[in-house]
Design a protein around this motif. Structure first.
Motif, PDB file in Angstrom:
ATOM      1  N   HIS A   1       0.790  -1.131  -0.035  1.00  0.00           N
ATOM      2  CA  HIS A   1      -0.176   0.047  -0.067  1.00  0.00           C
ATOM      3  C   HIS A   1       0.950   1.235   0.038  1.00  0.00           C
ATOM      4  CE1 HIS A   1      -3.616  -2.445   1.276  1.00  0.00           C
ATOM      5  NE2 HIS A   1      -2.733  -2.863   1.838  1.00  0.00           N
TER       6      HIS A   1
ATOM      7  N   CYS B   1      -4.382   6.175   0.227  1.00  0.00           N
ATOM      8  CA  CYS B   1      -3.217   4.923  -0.367  1.00  0.00           C
ATOM      9  C   CYS B   1      -3.172   5.316  -1.808  1.00  0.00           C
ATOM     10  CB  CYS B   1      -4.079   3.617  -0.115  1.00  0.00           C
ATOM     11  SG  CYS B   1      -2.991   2.136  -0.889  1.00  0.00           S
TER      12      CYS B   1
ATOM     13  N   GLU C   1      -1.233   3.554  -3.894  1.00  0.00           N
ATOM     14  CA  GLU C   1      -0.674   2.302  -4.687  1.00  0.00           C
ATOM     15  C   GLU C   1      -1.782   1.376  -4.834  1.00  0.00           C
ATOM     16  OE1 GLU C   1       2.657   0.878  -5.899  1.00  0.00           O
ATOM     17  OE2 GLU C   1       2.841   2.492  -4.846  1.00  0.00           O
ATOM     18  N   TYR C   2      -2.026   1.072  -6.115  1.00  0.00           N
ATOM     19  CA  TYR C   2      -3.199   0.135  -6.156  1.00  0.00           C
ATOM     20  C   TYR C   2      -2.994  -1.437  -5.644  1.00  0.00           C
ATOM     21  CZ  TYR C   2      -6.951  -2.346  -8.274  1.00  0.00           C
ATOM     22  OH  TYR C   2      -8.138  -2.964  -8.480  1.00  0.00           O
ATOM     23  N   CYS C   3      -4.228  -1.663  -4.700  1.00  0.00           N
ATOM     24  CA  CYS C   3      -4.028  -2.660  -3.989  1.00  0.00           C
ATOM     25  C   CYS C   3      -5.169  -3.645  -4.042  1.00  0.00           C
ATOM     26  CB  CYS C   3      -3.703  -2.164  -2.387  1.00  0.00           C
ATOM     27  SG  CYS C   3      -4.712  -0.864  -1.725  1.00  0.00           S
TER      28      CYS C   3
ATOM     29  N   HIS D   1      -9.246  -0.231  -3.218  1.00  0.00           N
ATOM     30  CA  HIS D   1      -7.983   0.887  -3.001  1.00  0.00           C
ATOM     31  C   HIS D   1      -8.630   2.135  -3.044  1.00  0.00           C
ATOM     32  CE1 HIS D   1      -4.848   3.307  -4.505  1.00  0.00           C
ATOM     33  NE2 HIS D   1      -5.547   3.371  -5.466  1.00  0.00           N
TER      34      HIS D   1
ATOM     35  N   MET E   1      -9.694   3.471   0.585  1.00  0.00           N
ATOM     36  CA  MET E   1      -8.424   3.253   1.553  1.00  0.00           C
ATOM     37  C   MET E   1      -7.994   4.527   1.817  1.00  0.00           C
ATOM     38  SD  MET E   1      -5.572   0.794   1.625  1.00  0.00           S
ATOM     39  CE  MET E   1      -4.156   0.587   2.755  1.00  0.00           C
TER      40      MET E   1
HETATM   41 CU1  CUA Z   1      -4.178   0.181  -0.442  1.00  0.00          CU
HETATM   42 CU2  CUA Z   1      -4.504   1.188  -2.511  1.00  0.00          CU
END
Ligand code: CUA
Length: 155
Positions: A102, A137, A139-141, A145, A148
């Motif tokens: 993340h 966040c 950062e693709y998670c 996502h 987040m």
């Molecule tokens: Cu955690 Cu995007």
């Protein structure tokens, strides 16, 4: 003859603007990029909840001028109860993840760090303006996502 001269000027102009453009892109990519790892410490991602300081996430005052904030990132949120820190003091963020990669990004600040399972990412920051800051966040998670995020209050 005239046309030829103008073409040359435009060619040079085009090249110069290309170089200027590329350097701007390069510089901004660098300055907006992820903060290089300051202090990387490893942690067992399965034992985060029982490992200090993540067994008690949140804000801890270390001394008159220093506060530590421990945060656990996971799909899809941050375990960070009651995030309130004072303005003008050094805030040491310690963040780790229990699942995937993340980011821990505080809007309108230079705090933008990658959070990797198995590692503790540390970043020191001093807020110079009170207010509520969005933590998100970038950062693709996974599917959640975009949901987040949390908030930190600077008083
Ligand atoms: Cu955690 Cu995007």
């Amino acid at each position: 003859m005239h046309l030829h001269k103008y073409e040359k000027i435009w060619l040079v102009f085009g090249l110069v603007s290309l170089i200027v453009f590329l350097s701007i892109v390069g510089v901004s990519a660098f300055s907006h990029g992820h903060t290089p790892a300051g202090g990387m410490t490893t942690i067992d991602p399965k034992k985060v909840n029982e490992t200090a300081p993540f067994d008690k996430p949140g804000v801890t005052q270390i001394d008159d001028d220093t506060y530590q904030v421990a945060i656990v990132a996971m799909a899809f949120g941050y375990t960070a109860p009651d995030l309130k820190v004072p303005v003008g003091k050094e805030i040491i963020f310690k963040v780790t993840s229990t699942d995937v990669v993340h980011s821990f990004t505080i809007d309108n600040t230079k705090v933008n760090m990658m959070v990797v399972p198995g590692q503790i990412t540390t970043k020191s920051y001093t807020f110079d303006k009170p207010g509520k800051y969005l933590i998100l966040c970038n950062e693709y998670c996974g599917s959640g996502h975009h949901y987040m995020f949390t908030e930190i209050e600077v008083y």
